[in-house]
Design an enzyme around this catalytic site. Structure first.
Site, PDB file in Angstrom:
ATOM      1  N   LYS A  72     -12.370   7.395  21.222  1.00 30.24           N
ATOM      2  CA  LYS A  72     -12.318   8.426  20.177  1.00 30.24           C
ATOM      3  C   LYS A  72     -13.704   8.887  19.701  1.00 30.24           C
ATOM      4  CE  LYS A  72      -7.797   7.150  18.339  1.00 30.24           C
ATOM      5  NZ  LYS A  72      -7.018   6.814  17.151  1.00 30.24           N
ATOM      6  N   ASP A 110      -5.200  11.774  13.001  1.00 25.85           N
ATOM      7  CA  ASP A 110      -4.789  10.453  12.491  1.00 25.85           C
ATOM      8  C   ASP A 110      -4.483  10.514  10.996  1.00 25.85           C
ATOM      9  OD1 ASP A 110      -4.812   8.963  14.830  1.00 25.85           O
ATOM     10  OD2 ASP A 110      -6.937   8.475  14.676  1.00 25.85           O
ATOM     11  N   ALA A 135     -11.548  -1.481   6.304  1.00 28.11           N
ATOM     12  CA  ALA A 135     -12.607  -0.466   6.322  1.00 28.11           C
ATOM     13  C   ALA A 135     -13.044  -0.196   7.755  1.00 28.11           C
ATOM     14  CB  ALA A 135     -13.780  -0.923   5.463  1.00 28.11           C
ATOM     15  N   GLY A 136     -12.093  -0.248   8.692  1.00 27.70           N
ATOM     16  CA  GLY A 136     -12.386   0.023  10.098  1.00 27.70           C
ATOM     17  C   GLY A 136     -12.127   1.489  10.427  1.00 27.70           C
ATOM     18  N   ALA A 138      -9.486   3.194  11.492  1.00 32.41           N
ATOM     19  CA  ALA A 138      -8.269   3.783  10.929  1.00 32.41           C
ATOM     20  C   ALA A 138      -8.428   4.012   9.429  1.00 32.41           C
ATOM     21  CB  ALA A 138      -7.074   2.878  11.204  1.00 32.41           C
ATOM     22  N   ASN A 158     -11.981  -5.025   1.493  1.00 32.53           N
ATOM     23  CA  ASN A 158     -12.162  -5.415   2.889  1.00 32.53           C
ATOM     24  C   ASN A 158     -12.766  -6.798   2.989  1.00 32.53           C
ATOM     25  OD1 ASN A 158     -11.993  -4.682   5.715  1.00 32.53           O
ATOM     26  ND2 ASN A 158     -14.236  -4.666   5.710  1.00 32.53           N
ATOM     27  N   ARG A 159     -12.367  -7.519   4.043  1.00 24.74           N
ATOM     28  CA  ARG A 159     -12.889  -8.873   4.291  1.00 24.74           C
ATOM     29  C   ARG A 159     -14.420  -8.869   4.220  1.00 24.74           C
ATOM     30  NH1 ARG A 159     -11.407 -11.222  10.088  1.00 24.74           N
ATOM     31  NH2 ARG A 159     -12.679  -9.420  10.665  1.00 24.74           N
TER      32      ARG A 159
HETATM   33  P1  ATR Z   1      -9.186   0.008  13.666  1.00 29.36           P
HETATM   34  O1  ATR Z   1      -9.992   1.030  14.415  1.00 29.36           O
HETATM   35  O2  ATR Z   1      -7.831  -0.218  14.253  1.00 29.36           O
HETATM   36  O3  ATR Z   1      -9.147   0.273  12.200  1.00 29.36           O
HETATM   37  P2  ATR Z   1     -11.334  -1.915  13.442  1.00 29.36           P
HETATM   38  O4  ATR Z   1     -12.255  -0.753  13.306  1.00 29.36           O
HETATM   39  O5  ATR Z   1     -11.703  -3.029  14.357  1.00 29.36           O
HETATM   40  O6  ATR Z   1      -9.899  -1.417  13.917  1.00 29.36           O
HETATM   41  O7  ATR Z   1     -11.052  -2.503  11.961  1.00 29.36           O
HETATM   42  C1  ATR Z   1     -10.334  -3.640  11.727  1.00 29.36           C
HETATM   43  C2  ATR Z   1     -10.223  -3.860  10.207  1.00 29.36           C
HETATM   44  O8  ATR Z   1      -9.371  -4.987   9.983  1.00 29.36           O
HETATM   45  C3  ATR Z   1     -11.529  -4.185   9.509  1.00 29.36           C
HETATM   46  O9  ATR Z   1     -11.494  -3.689   8.194  1.00 29.36           O
HETATM   47  C4  ATR Z   1     -11.530  -5.712   9.528  1.00 29.36           C
HETATM   48  O10 ATR Z   1     -12.335  -6.289   8.533  1.00 29.36           O
HETATM   49  P3  ATR Z   1     -13.931  -6.550   8.749  1.00 29.36           P
HETATM   50  O11 ATR Z   1     -14.615  -5.267   8.391  1.00 29.36           O
HETATM   51  O12 ATR Z   1     -14.244  -7.669   7.857  1.00 29.36           O
HETATM   52  O13 ATR Z   1     -14.077  -6.905  10.229  1.00 29.36           O
HETATM   53  C5  ATR Z   1     -10.081  -5.971   9.236  1.00 29.36           C
HETATM   54  N1  ATR Z   1      -9.603  -7.294   9.654  1.00 29.36           N
HETATM   55  C6  ATR Z   1      -9.471  -7.745  10.913  1.00 29.36           C
HETATM   56  N2  ATR Z   1      -8.931  -8.979  10.916  1.00 29.36           N
HETATM   57  C7  ATR Z   1      -8.724  -9.323   9.619  1.00 29.36           C
HETATM   58  C8  ATR Z   1      -8.187 -10.483   8.968  1.00 29.36           C
HETATM   59  N3  ATR Z   1      -7.771 -11.539   9.657  1.00 29.36           N
HETATM   60  N4  ATR Z   1      -8.095 -10.469   7.621  1.00 29.36           N
HETATM   61  C9  ATR Z   1      -8.507  -9.400   6.912  1.00 29.36           C
HETATM   62  N5  ATR Z   1      -9.041  -8.274   7.472  1.00 29.36           N
HETATM   63  C10 ATR Z   1      -9.140  -8.237   8.812  1.00 29.36           C
END
Ligand code: ATR
Length: 266
Positions: A72, A110, A135-136, A138, A158-159
């Site tokens: 993307k 999206d 905060a990824g 999506a 966010n984590r």
């Molecule tokens: P996408 O494009 O599908 O949004 P991504 O960009 O990899 O995927 O984002 C994943 C999101 O899920 C992030 O906000 C991630 O948090 P971090 O910024 O700390 O990496 C969050 N995430 C993934 N696994 C998690 C978990 N076990 N608990 C809480 N948040 C999680």
């Protein structure tokens, strides 16, 4: 479906490709509309993307393609023109190849798919106090779409807190005056809670939310499609909350993608 020399070709690019739903959604639509067209999967790796797109430019019968992970962001830079939503996100999820001049026109639906999905399900985001988890990639699309849809306040948890801060700053940059802040993943008085994290894909994933204070008046949304009922949604439903499933985001996006590709859908 009979493929002939006149068949218009549409594609979907991804890596891996086996799970994509584009052909399953679009080919029955082409058939229903009586279009001599077919959508096929193109398995393209990240390192080959620019070469593949250079080739696509040269194929007159190729009308466009859907774009999914991991392409993307890279595809955004390979387009000749991109709509406002894709430009804000610096990412596209669909490309039309103009028949007359071969220009590549990108779009990103999206966020619009997410908002349309809520509205089709009778949930109006306007005026709502929303907690968004994640905060990824999506989350960016959804934060911008919620701002555009007129939510009253958006709290991002966010984590990795720094990623939430960056998303909040970026959202403020595009939507000045919009109330967006960083907070904790704790349920309370919010009108709506949206999980955009990947926590919930696997059965042993932790819950992305402290659900202690979750109220039945809160709408709980998960964008995870598989499993359809994540642990978070199951728990929210048991508490009496209205829930909204992940599949709505893609289902509601489908007509928008079709229109971008020039498919005459009503
Ligand atoms: P996408 O494009 O599908 O949004 P991504 O960009 O990899 O995927 O984002 C994943 C999101 O899920 C992030 O906000 C991630 O948090 P971090 O910024 O700390 O990496 C969050 N995430 C993934 N696994 C998690 C978990 N076990 N608990 C809480 N948040 C999680």
């Amino acid at each position: 479906m009979a493929i002939s020399g006149k068949t218009a070709v549409y594609g979907i690019i991804a890596d891996p490709i086996g799970h994509v739903r584009g052909p399953t959604l679009f080919n029955p639509l082409f058939e229903k509309l009586g279009m001599d067209a077919a959508m096929v999967p193109f398995h393209v790796t990240a390192t080959s993307l620019s070469r593949a797109v250079a080739g696509f430019r040269a194929i007159e019968s190729l009308k466009g393609w859907l774009v999914t992970n991991p392409h993307k962001f890279a595809m955004f830079h390979l387009c000749d023109q991109v709509d406002a939503s894709g430009t804000r996100l610096q990412a596209v999820n669909v490309v039309r190849r103009n028949t007359d001049d071969g220009r590549l026109i990108g779009g990103n639906y999206d966020g619009a798919g997410f908002i349309n999905g809520l509205r089709h399900d009778g949930i109006e985001p306007k005026g709502k106090d929303v907690l968004m988890l994640g905060a990824g990639g999506a989350a960016y699309a959804i934060a911008f779409a919620l701002a555009e849809a007129g939510v009253r306040r958006l709290t991002i948890a966010n984590r990795t807190r720094a990623n939430a801060e960056t998303l909040a700053v970026t959202t403020r940059k595009f939507f000045s005056g919009f109330q967006v802040e960083v907070g904790d993943a704790v349920a309370g008085s919010q009108d709506m809670i949206v999980n955009t994290t990947s926590a919930g894909l696997k059965p042993d994933d932790p819950l992305p939310l402290d659900v202690g204070g979750l109220k039945p008046s809160t709408v709980v949304v998960d964008i995870i499609m598989n499993p359809e009922m994540t642990k978070l949604l199951t728990l929210a439903k048991d508490r009496g909350c209205r829930i909204h499933l992940g599949r709505h985001m893609l289902d509601s996006q489908f007509p928008l993608l079709a229109r971008h590709l020039g498919v005459p859908i009503s």
